[in-house]
Design a protein around this motif. Sequence first.
Motif, PDB file in Angstrom:
ATOM      1  N   LEU A 177       0.816  -1.224   0.000  1.00 35.46           N
ATOM      2  CA  LEU A 177       0.000   0.000   0.000  1.00 35.46           C
ATOM      3  C   LEU A 177       0.844   1.265   0.000  1.00 35.46           C
ATOM      4  CD1 LEU A 177      -2.771  -1.121   2.520  1.00 35.46           C
ATOM      5  CD2 LEU A 177      -2.997  -0.870   0.042  1.00 35.46           C
ATOM      6  N   GLN A 178       2.196   1.101  -0.077  1.00 34.00           N
ATOM      7  CA  GLN A 178       3.145   2.224  -0.159  1.00 34.00           C
ATOM      8  C   GLN A 178       3.083   3.131   1.070  1.00 34.00           C
ATOM      9  OE1 GLN A 178       2.856   4.240  -3.945  1.00 34.00           O
ATOM     10  NE2 GLN A 178       2.899   2.329  -5.123  1.00 34.00           N
ATOM     11  N   LYS A 193      -7.314   5.014  -1.053  1.00 31.36           N
ATOM     12  CA  LYS A 193      -6.372   4.655  -2.105  1.00 31.36           C
ATOM     13  C   LYS A 193      -7.038   3.917  -3.268  1.00 31.36           C
ATOM     14  CE  LYS A 193      -1.918   4.406   0.257  1.00 31.36           C
ATOM     15  NZ  LYS A 193      -1.144   5.091  -0.809  1.00 31.36           N
ATOM     16  N   LEU A 194      -8.284   3.474  -3.098  1.00 31.53           N
ATOM     17  CA  LEU A 194      -8.975   2.756  -4.168  1.00 31.53           C
ATOM     18  C   LEU A 194      -9.153   3.652  -5.382  1.00 31.53           C
ATOM     19  CD1 LEU A 194     -11.679   0.992  -1.986  1.00 31.53           C
ATOM     20  CD2 LEU A 194      -9.755  -0.107  -3.125  1.00 31.53           C
ATOM     21  N   GLU A 195      -8.889   3.092  -6.556  1.00 30.97           N
ATOM     22  CA  GLU A 195      -8.969   3.884  -7.787  1.00 30.97           C
ATOM     23  C   GLU A 195     -10.414   4.252  -8.113  1.00 30.97           C
ATOM     24  OE1 GLU A 195      -7.572   3.607 -12.482  1.00 30.97           O
ATOM     25  OE2 GLU A 195      -7.721   1.781 -11.263  1.00 30.97           O
ATOM     26  N   SER A 222      -8.216  -2.214  -7.884  1.00 25.04           N
ATOM     27  CA  SER A 222      -7.032  -1.426  -8.245  1.00 25.04           C
ATOM     28  C   SER A 222      -6.896  -0.262  -7.285  1.00 25.04           C
ATOM     29  CB  SER A 222      -7.146  -0.918  -9.683  1.00 25.04           C
ATOM     30  OG  SER A 222      -8.318  -0.132  -9.846  1.00 25.04           O
ATOM     31  N   ILE A 223      -5.652   0.023  -6.910  1.00 27.82           N
ATOM     32  CA  ILE A 223      -5.370   1.145  -6.011  1.00 27.82           C
ATOM     33  C   ILE A 223      -4.442   2.111  -6.738  1.00 27.82           C
ATOM     34  CG2 ILE A 223      -5.660  -0.224  -3.913  1.00 27.82           C
ATOM     35  CD1 ILE A 223      -2.630  -0.426  -3.755  1.00 27.82           C
ATOM     36  N   LEU A 224      -4.403   3.342  -6.247  1.00 29.60           N
ATOM     37  CA  LEU A 224      -3.555   4.373  -6.837  1.00 29.60           C
ATOM     38  C   LEU A 224      -2.342   4.583  -5.957  1.00 29.60           C
ATOM     39  CD1 LEU A 224      -6.235   6.963  -7.995  1.00 29.60           C
ATOM     40  CD2 LEU A 224      -4.961   5.342  -9.411  1.00 29.60           C
ATOM     41  N   GLY A 225      -1.149   4.558  -6.594  1.00 38.18           N
ATOM     42  CA  GLY A 225       0.074   4.795  -5.860  1.00 38.18           C
ATOM     43  C   GLY A 225       0.288   6.265  -5.609  1.00 38.18           C
ATOM     44  N   SER A 229      -0.037   6.105 -10.218  1.00 37.41           N
ATOM     45  CA  SER A 229      -0.079   4.912 -11.063  1.00 37.41           C
ATOM     46  C   SER A 229      -1.049   3.882 -10.497  1.00 37.41           C
ATOM     47  CB  SER A 229       1.320   4.296 -11.170  1.00 37.41           C
ATOM     48  OG  SER A 229       1.778   3.893  -9.889  1.00 37.41           O
ATOM     49  N   ARG A 230      -1.659   3.091 -11.400  1.00 39.22           N
ATOM     50  CA  ARG A 230      -2.602   2.051 -10.998  1.00 39.22           C
ATOM     51  C   ARG A 230      -1.844   0.790 -10.585  1.00 39.22           C
ATOM     52  NH1 ARG A 230      -6.359  -0.095 -15.608  1.00 39.22           N
ATOM     53  NH2 ARG A 230      -7.497   1.839 -15.289  1.00 39.22           N
TER      54      ARG A 230
END
Length: 874
Positions: A177-178, A193-195, A222-225, A229-230
């Motif tokens: 999850l960065q 964080k969910l896209e 998909s999550i967003l960094g 980015s996906r």
Amino acid sequence: MLDRMNYLEKELKELLQKDGSIFDFIKDSSLDGIWYWDIENPENEWMDNKFWTTLGYDPESMPHQSATWQDIIFKEDLEKVHVNFEKHCNNPDHPYDQIVRYHHKNGQTVWIRCRGMALRDQNGKAIRMLGAHTDLSELKRKEEILEQCNEAASIGHWNLNIKTLKLDLGSTAKKILQYEQDCQPQLRACLSKLEHHNDKQLIINSSRQAIESNRPFELEVSILGSNGSRHWVKIIGIPQIHEGQVLGFYGTIQDIDEQKVQSLKLTKEKEKLNNVINGTNVGTWEWNVQTGETICNERWAEMIGYTLEELSPISIKTLEGFIHPDDLKKQQKKLKKYFSGKSEFYKCEYRVRHKNGHWLWILDKGKVFTWTADGEPLYMFGTHRDINTSKQLSENQGLFIKNVPSALAMVNLDLQYTVASQKWLKSFQMEDESIHHLSLLDTFPDAKDKIKEIKEQCIKGANYSEEAFKLTKDGKVMWLKWEASPWLDNNGKIGGFIISAEDITQEKINEEKLKISELSFSRTFSNAAIGMALVSLEGFWLKVNKKLCQITGYSSEELMNLTFAEITHPDDLETDLAFCEELLAGHRENYQMEKRYFHKNGEIIHIILAVSLLRDVNNNPMYFISQIIDITELKKAQQKIQSLLNTTQEQNSRLQNFAHIVSHNLKSHSGNIDFMIDIVLDERPELKDLPTIAHLKQASKNLSETIYHLNEVAIINTSIKENLKCLSVYDSINKGIENISALAKSADVSISNTVSPSHKILGLPAYLDSIILNFLTNSIKYRSNGANDNLEISSYEQPDYIVLKFEDNGLGIDLERNKKELFGMYKTFHRHPESRGIGLFITKSQVDALGGKIEVESEVNKGTIFKVYFRKCK
């Protein structure tokens, strides 16, 4: 119950005071070390032996001082120990309990749980400290391995408390999850964080359904960094429910970005492929090779005049049913070749029957895209293309080629023949009927590289011409002149090449003869691995090679000043000169002899000399050509071998005499035993019907027969074959069972003989009796000692053998460890007091001598099967 426990507790404490062995038992069986520390004199501390052995040290060499263990504990952990110690001394309610690391003597890390209790004086001051150690190293290692595995697989873990909505993330989950490792984010932050906004509601709904059904949920989102980015992840959540109350969720989060991206790409590629297939108007098929289930598109059915509904249900048998009977065998062969890995893909041209009755040529291509775990084809995809028009064009071309007067053939890019001229068929001994099942490589197996070169040139659209190419066929040398040109199909693409081959063998033979006469001799002469020389008619050396100089020890200059007679042994010179005279007189073309030379150092060299005479065009003698092979070492080896043979013959003679003596002496003793039994029965006739006496009488009789057989073996000199007899296996086994009946009865082993009375073998009676007796006694000796120990003896017939099968349910043999040594001398596989490791060695030797063999199957604690192959009596 409580009073009883108090009573027992009190009794245990009293026993501990009286009996020190009880204390030793507790410390050795339940702990990994006990220590006792004098706090008032802090340098004095007693550590028991187990503490030191856990850390790899010799307890006898370790002083009972606190500084000793402080030197091997991790420094950062020692600080934690001091802090806990101070807190525990000041406050008895604060536990002295921590996990610390020590340095093992071999350098490894040992994890120890250290617990302690301060012993205090009447004022509450800590004066002693009692502690215990527990080794947690194995548990810690497993925790580290699990963490490493999860990290390698990009799988993190998480835990959510429903009541407080507190979310705990593992280190790998934070990485996915960065988040920084020292950060513990809130649930709301993670959901942000969910896209896609809908994914948040999807997780909430899935959680509710999981609680209602008490089943896990699994989602791919998909999550967003941080850089926008996906990234795709898989979330698994498992509800924690206790007595109807939802406590929370725990689960995993896995990085599946690479797999998901590939899956999406594959879906797009499949869509593109379908569009291409629809655009090229080809029929497609998808086949489950294991079940036969087949799926075809509508175009495939249209090609042969049907609809899919008319052919439903479709299987591989449906497709095969339309193939021309003459082509089906070829199609099956190519499919099998592809499955075995001999070709990169499956490709075949064959005829299928149209609905209206005519035959249609199609090109069938396919490739396996899924294989089973054991390497078998599972799913295969392919296409059918209508090539009827191009095939008709090829047939017209083929008709022309077939009747052309030269050696001409037409092949496709797979090098398969399509047509060949009559002269081609005759030149290369081929049948017109079989040509479609053959390739160019079948005709020229030794020209693989050359044919590949021709094909590559023609694929480029170029013509190919080769003056001459040498190949071997049926042991003969043939020279061909190759010419090839590509041919085009009806789509304008290169479909193969037309090739011609002209036999120019005789021309090349003449050229080779000329080259040999001018060049080959001089090159071979200098570099030959044997000695070579040109000798004048007077016996002088004219030219010598390096090898001859090495053999004789002379330089070439030194040999030029000598004649061959000067270095030849006097006893061999007369024969050599006589042969030379016969060459000069024309009575022989060459001669070969074994002779001796004198080496430069004076030693004798044994050689084989081959000599021929070269004549000029007028048949006048010019000089001798000599070839010399040094066989000195071979002669020495022959002398050693002869010495060994003499020694062996002498030993064999002694062994044979020994066998005669032993056989004669045993025969005398056997006769005495038989005579003594008869005397006893004469004096005590009432003993005649006793089973023991009957067994003894039968054993004496069998012993006499065995000695007779041994005497027969002793008489045999060198050839067993001349003494083989036709023997009944059934009778021999019955006799063997009778011999060991008492032994089998005492061991409680059941033996059954189901061998066919008609089975006869070629053998020696003594050998057969010995082989059967060894397998019978081994089955008894290595029985399982169970209630149903048994040995089953059966037989069956093969073309050249009668196979005797001994099957028991005994101890068995570990073949994985012992198979190579199973029949070795003095090799034993069980701790049996009577095991000597000689029985199977002798048995194997006897079976081999009779021209048979032994096979064995065995499993430990389940039993053994010996299969003995005897040559059949015909």
